[in-house]
Design an enzyme around this catalytic site. Structure first.
Site, short mmCIF file in Angstrom:
data_model
loop_
_atom_site.label_atom_id
_atom_site.label_comp_id
_atom_site.label_asym_id
_atom_site.label_seq_id
_atom_site.Cartn_x
_atom_site.Cartn_y
_atom_site.Cartn_z
NE ARG A 17 -3.76 0.54 0.46
CZ ARG A 17 -4.86 0.62 1.20
NH1 ARG A 17 -5.39 -0.49 1.73
NH2 ARG A 17 -5.42 1.78 1.42
CG HIS A 43 17.00 -10.42 0.54
ND1 HIS A 43 16.64 -11.52 -0.20
CD2 HIS A 43 17.96 -9.78 -0.20
CE1 HIS A 43 17.35 -11.55 -1.33
NE2 HIS A 43 18.14 -10.50 -1.35
NE ARG A 45 14.34 -9.52 -4.23
CZ ARG A 45 14.59 -10.77 -4.64
NH1 ARG A 45 14.70 -11.75 -3.75
NH2 ARG A 45 14.74 -11.04 -5.91
CD GLU A 70 18.67 -13.48 3.84
OE1 GLU A 70 18.67 -14.57 4.43
OE2 GLU A 70 17.70 -13.09 3.15
CG HIS A 215 14.81 -20.78 0.76
ND1 HIS A 215 14.64 -19.44 0.46
CD2 HIS A 215 14.08 -21.45 -0.16
CE1 HIS A 215 13.87 -19.32 -0.60
NE2 HIS A 215 13.50 -20.53 -0.99
CG HIS A 238 6.54 -16.90 3.69
ND1 HIS A 238 5.63 -17.94 3.70
CD2 HIS A 238 5.97 -15.92 2.96
CE1 HIS A 238 4.58 -17.61 2.99
NE2 HIS A 238 4.75 -16.39 2.53
#
EC number: 2.6.99.2
Length: 262
Positions: A17, A43, A45, A70, A215, A238
């Site tokens: 959002r 992370h 990215r 990461e 992971h 997650h």
């Protein structure tokens, strides 16, 4: 066992959002106040799909917990992290593909510029970890570059476990290749994936390299990994954040900690 909590998806919800909530610092202190989380993992990215540079700065400025960042070997990210006044406790170098939904495997250790990136962080006194598949060649690369930690990619193990012991194969995002396998095939491949993780963890230990893993780990598949004595740290995100949506972040953290801190 050290518990690294990945909080990327707190920020994913915010970025959907483009707003100010949920607040990443609130998540940080909920985690800290459980007294069960040993470090926070994020992370950064290249595409900034969730964590932003500003999040890194805010977390490093006030976090009472160590921060593990990461990132890829992207030069802009390397320069940014090396320039920081408040340094992360470690940087975990991961492979990255802008088209991927999530990290799909371990680092290709022949990647051009990887050695130079490792050295850049080491020269700034930042601990380096490499996110690698549990393979002997990758471990030898880590040792040759004086890397003291590695994180084994557990995606193969996790996906096989989920396909065999959950309803993952009946879900909308089921992995096609695993749907085609029989339970016997899945069980054999899962056993082999676990044995490979255990074997390479033992080898890393004898090399003097600290072993982390992560992971795809969740409340069902994480328990088997506790049988690997040389495994010292698990980074999980997650599944914890997914459960937190339903039961709250504190409870989700405590449930995971109860599994891995026995």
């Amino acid at each position: 066992m050290r518990f690294g909590l990945n909080i990327d998806h707190i920020v994913t919800l915010r970025e959907v959002r483009k707003t100010y909530e949920p607040e990443i610092l609130e998540a940080l202190f909920i985690a800290k106040n459980t007294h069960k989380v040993d470090l926070i993992t994020i992370h950064l990215r290249e595409d900034k799909r969730h964590i932003q540079n500003e999040d890194v700065l805010r977390l490093l400025e006030i976090s009472p917990l160590p921060i593990n960042i990461e990132c890829s070997i992207n030069a802009h990210i390397t320069d940014f992290l090396c320039s920081l006044k408040n340094k992360p406790s470690k940087v975990t170098i991961v492979p990255e593909n802008r088209n991927e939904v999530t990290t799909e495997g371990g680092l290709d250790c022949s990647l051009k510029g990887l050695g130079e990136t490792i050295k850049a962080y080491q020269n700034k006194g930042i601990e380096v970890s490499l996110f690698i598949d549990p393979l002997e060649d990758a471990l030898h690369f880590a040792r040759e570059h004086q890397v003291k930690q590695v994180e084994f990619h557990t995606g193969v193990y996790a996906n096989l476990h989920n396909a065999l012991y959950s309803n993952a194969n009946n879900q909308i995002h089921a992995i096609s290749a695993l749907k085609e396998k029989s339970p016997k095939e899945l069980k054999e491949e899962l056993h082999n994936a676990f044995l490979q993780l255990r074997k390479m963890s033992k080898e890393a230990f004898f090399m003097g390299i600290m072993v982390c893993a992560g992971h795809g780990l969740n409340y069902s598949n994480v328990k088997e990994l506790l049988k690997i004595p040389s495994l010292r740290e698990l980074n999980i995100g997650h599944s914890v954040i997914s459960k937190a949506v339903l039961v709250g972040l504190e409870k989700a953290i405590l449930e995971m900690a109860q599994l891995i801190k026995r």
